[in-house]
Design a protein around this motif. Structure first.
Motif, PDB file in Angstrom:
ATOM      1  N   GLU A 247       0.198   1.895  -8.146  1.00  0.00           N
ATOM      2  CA  GLU A 247      -0.841   1.493  -7.198  1.00  0.00           C
ATOM      3  C   GLU A 247      -1.087   2.563  -6.146  1.00  0.00           C
ATOM      4  N   VAL A 248      -0.052   3.255  -5.784  1.00  0.00           N
ATOM      5  CA  VAL A 248      -0.142   4.274  -4.742  1.00  0.00           C
ATOM      6  C   VAL A 248       0.591   5.530  -5.223  1.00  0.00           C
ATOM      7  N   LYS A 249       0.545   6.560  -4.404  1.00  0.00           N
ATOM      8  CA  LYS A 249       1.190   7.819  -4.770  1.00  0.00           C
ATOM      9  C   LYS A 249       2.293   8.138  -3.770  1.00  0.00           C
ATOM     10  N   PRO A 250       3.528   8.352  -4.251  1.00  0.00           N
ATOM     11  CA  PRO A 250       4.619   8.678  -3.325  1.00  0.00           C
ATOM     12  C   PRO A 250       4.578  10.145  -2.924  1.00  0.00           C
TER      13      PRO A 250
ATOM     14  N   VAL B 277       0.254  -3.193   2.079  1.00  0.00           N
ATOM     15  CA  VAL B 277      -0.341  -1.884   1.763  1.00  0.00           C
ATOM     16  C   VAL B 277      -1.863  -1.995   1.712  1.00  0.00           C
ATOM     17  N   SER B 278      -2.371  -3.087   1.159  1.00  0.00           N
ATOM     18  CA  SER B 278      -3.829  -3.297   1.103  1.00  0.00           C
ATOM     19  C   SER B 278      -4.412  -3.452   2.503  1.00  0.00           C
TER      20      SER B 278
ATOM     21  N   ILE C  28       3.803   6.820   1.294  1.00  0.00           N
ATOM     22  CA  ILE C  28       2.895   6.409   0.228  1.00  0.00           C
ATOM     23  C   ILE C  28       1.463   6.712   0.649  1.00  0.00           C
ATOM     24  N   ARG C  29       0.701   7.179  -0.309  1.00  0.00           N
ATOM     25  CA  ARG C  29      -0.699   7.504  -0.065  1.00  0.00           C
ATOM     26  C   ARG C  29      -1.552   6.570  -0.903  1.00  0.00           C
TER      27      ARG C  29
ATOM     28  N   ARG D  60      -0.240   6.431   8.744  1.00  0.00           N
ATOM     29  CA  ARG D  60       0.542   6.874   7.603  1.00  0.00           C
ATOM     30  C   ARG D  60       1.598   5.822   7.314  1.00  0.00           C
ATOM     31  N   GLN D  61       1.813   5.533   6.023  1.00  0.00           N
ATOM     32  CA  GLN D  61       2.717   4.463   5.631  1.00  0.00           C
ATOM     33  C   GLN D  61       3.978   5.019   4.972  1.00  0.00           C
ATOM     34  N   PHE D  62       5.123   4.441   5.347  1.00  0.00           N
ATOM     35  CA  PHE D  62       6.407   4.854   4.788  1.00  0.00           C
ATOM     36  C   PHE D  62       7.191   3.607   4.377  1.00  0.00           C
ATOM     37  N   LEU D  63       8.071   3.773   3.417  1.00  0.00           N
ATOM     38  CA  LEU D  63       8.917   2.667   3.005  1.00  0.00           C
ATOM     39  C   LEU D  63      10.195   3.205   2.357  1.00  0.00           C
ATOM     40  N   PRO D  64      11.248   2.382   2.267  1.00  0.00           N
ATOM     41  CA  PRO D  64      12.470   2.828   1.596  1.00  0.00           C
ATOM     42  C   PRO D  64      12.186   3.190   0.144  1.00  0.00           C
ATOM     43  N   ALA D  65      12.853   4.206  -0.360  1.00  0.00           N
ATOM     44  CA  ALA D  65      12.588   4.685  -1.715  1.00  0.00           C
ATOM     45  C   ALA D  65      12.760   3.585  -2.758  1.00  0.00           C
ATOM     46  N   GLU D  66      13.729   2.672  -2.541  1.00  0.00           N
ATOM     47  CA  GLU D  66      13.971   1.630  -3.546  1.00  0.00           C
ATOM     48  C   GLU D  66      12.841   0.598  -3.602  1.00  0.00           C
TER      49      GLU D  66
END
Length: 408
Positions: free
Chosen positions: A194-197, A171-172, A208-209, A180-186
């Motif tokens: 650290e970030v905002k969903p 993420v860093s 994640i933002r 734009r970054q995405f990841l599984p909810a879990e």
């Protein structure tokens, strides 16, 4: 009217348009903006003699009409864009970072959800452990070059258990890129604070933002802090005078107490309070946390603490930009390392400015914020991941009732 509309739209993020945003989220946001807007109009135009004049009806109709028009336009445009993505007319270059089953699950999800418009170019990882129809583009250390060379717009992160510790690093690395970054909810629990969903509830994949607040939200929050803190300083001036006199009569000087606290990004600052303990309270004990029924608290100090009057001087810290009206309470540097050892997520509170009041303060009794640090941290992290101007207004409104009930 145009200026007030513009401010209202900015607070609720209506100047932002996300082609991948869900229609349900757009509808909810526009409805919420309309309800708050009508409430503001209702309060601003209230007349006890004539509670429902024609002008008020016209204003309310105007407000609802504007929001309905915005909602309809956005929903229509989102529907059109989704259809274009499903039919393959719009594609967004994407790479997937990961390994193992999470990688396979995300690849399957993207392949079967054409409405997302993701065109998978390949996989980023140490070795190719996913489906063979997509090439291995390189390791995580090269992810910036991979994104640049392939003009990627989307990055999906799906790490296996052995690689999950790399999540913060990835993420860093992506923070300086336009993707734009995405990841599984879990996976989000590993980034909490650290970030905002975005679109977290009920979704398999969340975005994640990196910035907890958008530039507009950051400016609005700071402007609100300045205006509100200055206004409160003027309004509460008589309380300041009464508190100062009471402290002098009860236990003499000094009236104020300056204490070093840790602020945004770990910067130290001097927090100002009305003195509620005996002079030189820590001269024998050194830095210690306040305990229930602490004998060092003066008679007037108990009242100042229960009503939070002792916190009023921190309005000066807010004006100076060291604090915000709303945020996690700042801690003393002597306790930071100890808290971080017992709660590894504690330092993530430093990602935002500390506040005069916060989500934990309006939900927990004063003693609970001391003796239940894990619960307090949980609430602080909830605020960080959901922080917004409307939430700040809600917390300030709740704080008013906490103070009036003497539950500080």
């Amino acid at each position: 009217m145009a200026v007030s509309d513009g401010l209202h739209f900015a607070i609720f993020g209506l100047y932002r348009f996300d082609p991948l945003e869900s229609r349900a989220a757009v509808f909810v946001n526009c409805t919420r903006a309309a309800v708050y807007g009508c409430l503001i109009i209702f309060i601003a135009t209230f007349d006890p003699v004539n509670p429902l004049p024609v002008t008020r009806v016209i204003l309310l109709t105007y407000g609802v009409g504007v929001m309905a028009g915005i909602a309809f336009t956005r929903l229509l445009l989102l529907t059109i864009l989704q259809e274009l993505r499903m039919r393959g007319f719009i594609v967004l270059p994407a790479v997937v970072v990961g390994s193992g089953k999470p990688l396979a699950d995300v690849l399957h999800y993207l392949s079967t959800n054409k409405a997302l418009g993701a065109k998978i170019l390949g996989i980023v990882g140490q070795r190719h452990s996913g489906p063979t129809q997509w090439p291995l583009l390189g390791g995580v250390s090269r992810i910036r070059n991979i994104i640049s060379d392939n003009r990627c717009e989307l990055v999906y992160i799906a790490l296996g258990e052995k690689q999950i510790h790399q999540l913060s690093r990835i993420v860093s690395l992506l923070a300086a890129t336009p993707v734009r970054q995405f990841l599984p909810a879990e996976h989000y629990q590993y980034l909490l604070g650290e970030v905002k969903p975005i679109g977290r509830r009920g979704q398999v994949i969340i975005e994640i933002r990196r910035d907890l607040l958008t530039p507009v939200e950051r400016i609005l929050k700071r402007l609100f802090d300045i205006v509100a803190s200055f206004t409160l300083l003027i309004i509460t001036l008589p309380i300041w005078i009464l508190a100062a006199v009471a402290i002098l009569i009860d236990s003499g000087r000094p009236i104020f107490y300056l204490q070093t606290r840790v602020g945004h990004k770990g910067k130290h600052f001097r927090m100002i309070k009305f003195r509620s303990m005996i002079p030189d309270a820590e001269s024998r004990t050194g830095p210690v946390l306040v305990t229930k029924g602490d004998s060092r608290i003066t008679r007037i100090g108990k009242y100042l603490r229960s009503t939070r009057i002792d916190e009023l001087p921190q309005l000066v810290n807010v004006l100076l930009g060291q604090m915000s009206l709303v945020g996690p309470r700042p801690e003393r540097p002597e306790f930071i390392d100890e808290f971080a050892r017992t709660s590894p997520l504690f330092l993530r509170r430093l990602n935002v400015k500390p506040g005069l009041t916060g989500w934990a303060q309006v939900h927990l009794q004063y003693d609970a914020t001391i003796f239940a640090p894990a619960k307090k941290l949980e609430m602080d992290l909830y605020y960080i991941e959901n922080m917004s101007v409307p939430l700040d207004l809600k917390i300030l409104f709740m704080t008013m009732f906490v103070v009036l009930r003497g539950e500080g």
